[in-house]
Design a protein around this motif. Structure first.
Motif, PDB file in Angstrom:
ATOM      1  N   LEU A   5      31.046  36.113  50.239  1.00  0.00           N
ATOM      2  CA  LEU A   5      31.184  37.320  50.436  1.00  0.00           C
ATOM      3  C   LEU A   5      30.357  38.437  49.630  1.00  0.00           C
ATOM      4  O   LEU A   5      30.271  37.833  48.165  1.00  0.00           O
ATOM      5  CB  LEU A   5      31.985  37.786  50.729  1.00  0.00           C
ATOM      6  CG  LEU A   5      33.163  37.020  51.752  1.00  0.00           C
ATOM      7  CD1 LEU A   5      34.924  37.212  51.165  1.00  0.00           C
ATOM      8  CD2 LEU A   5      32.665  36.687  52.908  1.00  0.00           C
ATOM      9  N   ASP A   6      29.722  39.913  49.736  1.00  0.00           N
ATOM     10  CA  ASP A   6      30.045  40.678  48.950  1.00  0.00           C
ATOM     11  C   ASP A   6      30.953  41.678  48.734  1.00  0.00           C
ATOM     12  O   ASP A   6      30.971  42.535  47.825  1.00  0.00           O
ATOM     13  CB  ASP A   6      28.278  41.153  48.848  1.00  0.00           C
ATOM     14  CG  ASP A   6      28.329  41.975  50.783  1.00  0.00           C
ATOM     15  OD1 ASP A   6      28.945  41.942  50.845  1.00  0.00           O
ATOM     16  OD2 ASP A   6      26.599  41.895  50.730  1.00  0.00           O
ATOM     17  N   ARG A   7      31.391  42.325  49.725  1.00  0.00           N
ATOM     18  CA  ARG A   7      32.955  42.587  50.135  1.00  0.00           C
ATOM     19  C   ARG A   7      34.026  41.905  50.280  1.00  0.00           C
ATOM     20  O   ARG A   7      33.631  41.097  51.515  1.00  0.00           O
ATOM     21  CB  ARG A   7      32.328  43.747  50.790  1.00  0.00           C
ATOM     22  CG  ARG A   7      31.183  44.771  50.578  1.00  0.00           C
ATOM     23  CD  ARG A   7      31.351  46.086  51.147  1.00  0.00           C
ATOM     24  NE  ARG A   7      29.878  46.747  50.892  1.00  0.00           N
ATOM     25  CZ  ARG A   7      29.959  47.973  51.544  1.00  0.00           C
ATOM     26  NH1 ARG A   7      30.260  48.128  52.499  1.00  0.00           N
ATOM     27  NH2 ARG A   7      28.589  48.313  51.203  1.00  0.00           N
ATOM     28  N   PHE A   8      35.080  42.002  50.289  1.00  0.00           N
ATOM     29  CA  PHE A   8      36.352  41.987  50.788  1.00  0.00           C
ATOM     30  C   PHE A   8      37.449  43.242  50.608  1.00  0.00           C
ATOM     31  O   PHE A   8      37.804  43.107  49.410  1.00  0.00           O
ATOM     32  CB  PHE A   8      36.782  40.892  49.876  1.00  0.00           C
ATOM     33  CG  PHE A   8      38.053  40.283  50.336  1.00  0.00           C
ATOM     34  CD1 PHE A   8      38.174  39.653  51.024  1.00  0.00           C
ATOM     35  CD2 PHE A   8      38.778  39.399  49.445  1.00  0.00           C
ATOM     36  CE1 PHE A   8      39.547  39.253  51.728  1.00  0.00           C
ATOM     37  CE2 PHE A   8      39.585  39.123  49.725  1.00  0.00           C
ATOM     38  CZ  PHE A   8      40.167  38.534  51.198  1.00  0.00           C
ATOM     39  N   ASP A   9      38.087  43.548  51.217  1.00  0.00           N
ATOM     40  CA  ASP A   9      38.559  44.265  51.918  1.00  0.00           C
ATOM     41  C   ASP A   9      39.892  44.234  52.350  1.00  0.00           C
ATOM     42  O   ASP A   9      40.247  43.723  53.158  1.00  0.00           O
ATOM     43  CB  ASP A   9      38.036  45.612  52.705  1.00  0.00           C
ATOM     44  CG  ASP A   9      38.338  46.372  53.131  1.00  0.00           C
ATOM     45  OD1 ASP A   9      40.025  46.711  52.119  1.00  0.00           O
ATOM     46  OD2 ASP A   9      38.212  47.734  53.777  1.00  0.00           O
ATOM     47  N   LEU A  10      40.960  44.443  51.135  1.00  0.00           N
ATOM     48  CA  LEU A  10      42.414  44.694  51.567  1.00  0.00           C
ATOM     49  C   LEU A  10      42.926  45.412  51.767  1.00  0.00           C
ATOM     50  O   LEU A  10      43.824  46.010  51.323  1.00  0.00           O
ATOM     51  CB  LEU A  10      43.264  43.374  50.435  1.00  0.00           C
ATOM     52  CG  LEU A  10      42.396  41.990  50.821  1.00  0.00           C
ATOM     53  CD1 LEU A  10      42.579  40.940  49.217  1.00  0.00           C
ATOM     54  CD2 LEU A  10      42.943  41.611  51.531  1.00  0.00           C
ATOM     55  N   ASN A  11      42.731  46.733  51.409  1.00  0.00           N
ATOM     56  CA  ASN A  11      42.997  47.930  51.732  1.00  0.00           C
ATOM     57  C   ASN A  11      44.184  48.500  52.496  1.00  0.00           C
ATOM     58  O   ASN A  11      43.764  47.196  53.773  1.00  0.00           O
ATOM     59  CB  ASN A  11      42.124  49.004  52.350  1.00  0.00           C
ATOM     60  CG  ASN A  11      42.350  50.974  52.906  1.00  0.00           C
ATOM     61  OD1 ASN A  11      43.021  50.803  51.158  1.00  0.00           O
ATOM     62  ND2 ASN A  11      42.295  50.782  53.524  1.00  0.00           N
ATOM     63  N   ASP A  12      45.213  49.012  51.735  1.00  0.00           N
ATOM     64  CA  ASP A  12      46.433  49.105  52.393  1.00  0.00           C
ATOM     65  C   ASP A  12      47.734  47.450  52.845  1.00  0.00           C
ATOM     66  O   ASP A  12      48.226  48.103  53.416  1.00  0.00           O
ATOM     67  CB  ASP A  12      46.514  50.315  53.298  1.00  0.00           C
ATOM     68  CG  ASP A  12      47.635  51.371  54.128  1.00  0.00           C
ATOM     69  OD1 ASP A  12      48.174  50.911  52.885  1.00  0.00           O
ATOM     70  OD2 ASP A  12      47.021  51.656  54.621  1.00  0.00           O
ATOM     71  N   CYS A  13      47.091  46.853  52.440  1.00  0.00           N
ATOM     72  CA  CYS A  13      47.789  45.508  52.641  1.00  0.00           C
ATOM     73  C   CYS A  13      49.045  45.964  51.518  1.00  0.00           C
ATOM     74  O   CYS A  13      49.610  45.476  50.084  1.00  0.00           O
ATOM     75  CB  CYS A  13      47.423  44.153  52.265  1.00  0.00           C
ATOM     76  SG  CYS A  13      46.070  44.344  53.134  1.00  0.00           S
TER      77      CYS A  13
END
Length: 674
Positions: free
Chosen positions: A523-531
């Motif tokens: 990947l180049d981005r991994f988003d776990l926002n607001d977990c």
């Protein structure tokens, strides 16, 4: 069985005690009524009394008490109040309270005083029925015609009306009603009517963050006998303008940005369409959205606040017609397709497939410009736009299959679909590149992705029933994937087979760690926002960077329970991590295991519990460290504990803007231009 009654003196006394601004008086009144009537008073409820075609004085009085008790609540039931108001017995105590104490009924914040409007109108009707000139004169105390003779001015020290509450538009409506409906024996009202030459009514509330328009009712103006000029602005709607025919001297009228109480292009809603299919006769549907207590009859009316220009010569539209009989093939087909039961909808789909030409007359899609469809497809039934959860799976399949050539070129599909159980409709969208499905509570599997081989961007949210991504491996062109299931997914192995996948987002998920991630993700981005349930990053080490020359960007913003970062960095050499508002993070213990890290960016904005970042001292290959410690009081202490090796370039920022760092995404479809 005869209904119990009360003497007129007793009724008058109970009416005087029925005040919603005085709970003690209401309790006293209820106790007195119970002592006089016993169980007959206790047992009567509003629903039972409202269902009766007629009511005696005692029963109307009981409704009065039930209205008062409802209005004492912090949040009165508006519909219950509207059902009761037209059924009340006229009495002076009630009329005064409706007109003077309406701001105390519930909680009002300008310009939200819909219930207040109904209470005032009911009070004006009661006032007309009483016809007591002394009562009119009392209510008009402190009100004069303006020096320009174009409106009313109010002395708040003398006026009984709730002028100090700040509801100018409704207060002016109330004054016009009291002045206009007063009998000729009310000296004060006659003087005010005779002094009014020009009247300007502006029904628009325009305040901070608020802009709203309100009704203007012309009924009270019929008795303004000296009125020569009338200007009305922003009436939504303008009601009873024919009453102006009684103003003999009225010559100059102006209606600016006013609207009729009906629309020139009426539509049904789904409930009304079903009623029409059952043979029920309907008024023009736009008469139904809003309630209004008629000043002339005291009855509850239905009006619509629509943005259609005012034209006094226009006629309301005739009720729309289905265009086919209720026992026709079209009606049977549409009833089944709109059914709440899946078996009936499948029968309707089979019937539509057998009669495709007929089906085009009952369900169709607006396809003038597919790229302009917006958030969900624009499907329609006779006089009825179908939106969001009204578009069931069978309707979707019917329209897409019936017009396969038209939809074959569709590249973007977005829809809110709580009814969706499968993705079989994808077989009719072979060139789809971006798919966004919201609130997929019934979706159980994604096996139909075998039809979406050209899909590049995927966003699935609210998938409460989904447990596995098996089938997603067919989407070998997938670049970005955003999943927000209501429960953690049991099987993510399909993600590892997607060689083109570069951006993966799991915002708002409920997992506590990342051990479910498969090996092989690049990947180049991994988003776990607001977990907000995420406590540990164990498993994140399985992610590799898609390009060793570029950083892997990891977004952990608002992961408020995160305490352990072990696994972060893994075998990577370059990582950017957003830890903003990770309020439970105390140390970076575990980060020292990332022995290959050469470049590292960390954002600690809002990490108020952070005490120690000394794990950074144990990264042997680190060459560049970028820290953002904006608004952290402990920033100097954190920096003092760093003992980095020689040659490590350190950048420390004390200001922050999320625009500086491209971490988060608003969804895969938004990533298309990245």
């Amino acid at each position: 069985m005869s209904r119990p009654t009360l003497a007129q003196e007793q009724i008058k006394r109970l009416e005087q005690l029925c005040r919603w601004d005085e709970p003690a008086l209401i309790a006293q009144g209820n106790a007195l009524a119970e002592s006089l009537l016993g169980q007959a008073w206790i047992d009567r409820c509003a629903d039972e009394l409202l269902a009766q075609s007629t009511r005696n004085d005692m029963e109307s009085l009981k409704l009065n008490f039930q209205l008062a008790e409802e209005l004492q609540r912090d949040e009165p039931d508006h519909q219950k109040c509207l059902r009761i108001l037209p059924k009340l017995r006229t009495n002076p105590t009630l009329a005064r309270q409706l007109l003077l104490d309406w701001p105390r009924a519930g909680s009002y914040t300008p310009p939200s005083y819909d219930l207040g409007w109904h209470l005032v109108n009911a009070g004006l009707y009661q006032l007309q029925q009483l016809g007591d000139p002394s009562l009119f004169d009392d209510l008009l105390e402190g009100i004069e015609v303006s020096p320009q003779a174009d409106g009313f001015v109010i002395d708040p020290e003398r006026c009984l009306l709730p002028v100090a509450e700040g509801f100018e538009i409704l207060i002016q409506h109330e004054i016009r009603g009291i002045v206009g409906f007063a009998p000729a024996s009310s000296e004060r009202a006659v003087r005010l009517r005779s002094g009014m030459k020009r009247l300007t009514i502006d029904a628009r509330y325009d305040g901070y963050k608020w802009e709203r328009e309100f009704p203007v009712d012309c009924n009270p103006l019929a008795n303004f006998d000296k009125l020569s000029s009338l200007e009305v602005c922003h009436a939504l709607p303008l009601l009873n303008w024919s009453a102006l025919d009684h103003c003999d001297r009225l010559q100059d009228t102006s209606f600016t940005n006013c609207h009729l109480p009906w629309t020139k292009k009426p539509n049904w809603n789904l409930r009304e369409l079903r009623a029409a299919l059952d043979g029920q006769e309907l008024l023009p549907p736009s008469w139904a959205p809003d309630d209004y207590i008629c000043l002339e009859t005291g009855r509850r009316l239905y009006i619509s606040r629509r943005y259609d220009g005012f034209d006094a010569a226009a006629e309301p539209p005739a009720p729309p017609e289905l265009g086919f009989a209720t026992d026709s093939l079209e009606a049977r087909m549409l009833r089944r397709l709109l059914s709440g039961r899946r078996a009936q909808r499948r029968d309707g789909l089979a019937l539509a497939r057998t009669h495709p030409d007929t089906s085009r007359r009952v369900i169709w899609a607006e396809v003038d410009r597919l790229e302009d469809w917006g958030y969900f497809p624009r499907f329609k039934a006779p006089h009825t736009p179908l939106v969001r959860n009204e578009i069931n799976e069978e309707i979707l399949e019917l329209v897409l299959a019936r017009d396969a050539e038209t939809f074959a070129g569709l590249e973007t599909f977005r829809m809110e679909c709580p009814w969706l159980e499968s993705l079989d409709f994808l077989q009719f969208l072979p060139n789809l590149r971006a798919l966004e499905l919201k609130s997929c509570a019934a979706l159980e599997n994604v096996s139909a992705f075998e039809f979406a081989k050209n899909l590049r961007h995927l966003d699935l949210s609210g998938t409460a029933a989904l447990r596995s991504l098996a089938g997603l491996e067919s989407c070998q062109a997938l670049l970005s994937c955003r999943l927000t299931p209501d429960q953690p997914l049991d099987d993510l192995r399909a993600l590892a087979s997607l060689d083109e996948l570069r951006r993966l987002a799991f915002p708002w998920n409920t997992f506590t760690d990342l051990k479910g991630l498969p090996h092989g993700l690049r990947l180049d981005r991994f988003d776990l926002n607001d977990c907000r349930s995420l406590e540990r990053l164990a498993g994140i080490e399985r992610i590799q960077a898609s390009d060793a020359r570029q950083p892997l960007r990891v977004n952990l913003r608002d992961c408020t329970q995160l305490r352990d970062v072990t696994g972060l960095g893994g075998e990577l050499t370059n990582v950017h991590v957003n830890l903003a508002n990770c309020s439970s993070l105390v140390t970076l213990s575990g980060l020292e295991q990332a022995k290959n890290l050469e470049k590292l960016l960390l954002i600690f904005v809002g990490c108020d519990a952070l005490e120690d970042i000394s794990a950074l001292n144990h990264l042997p290959k680190l060459r560049k460290l970028h820290l953002n410690l904006a608004d952290l009081d402990q920033a100097p202490t954190l920096i003092d504990r760093l003992t980095l090796g020689e040659g490590v370039k350190v950048v420390v920022e004390e200001r922050f803007s999320f625009r500086q760092y491209p971490f988060a995404s608003s969804g895969p479809i938004a990533w298309d231009g990245d």
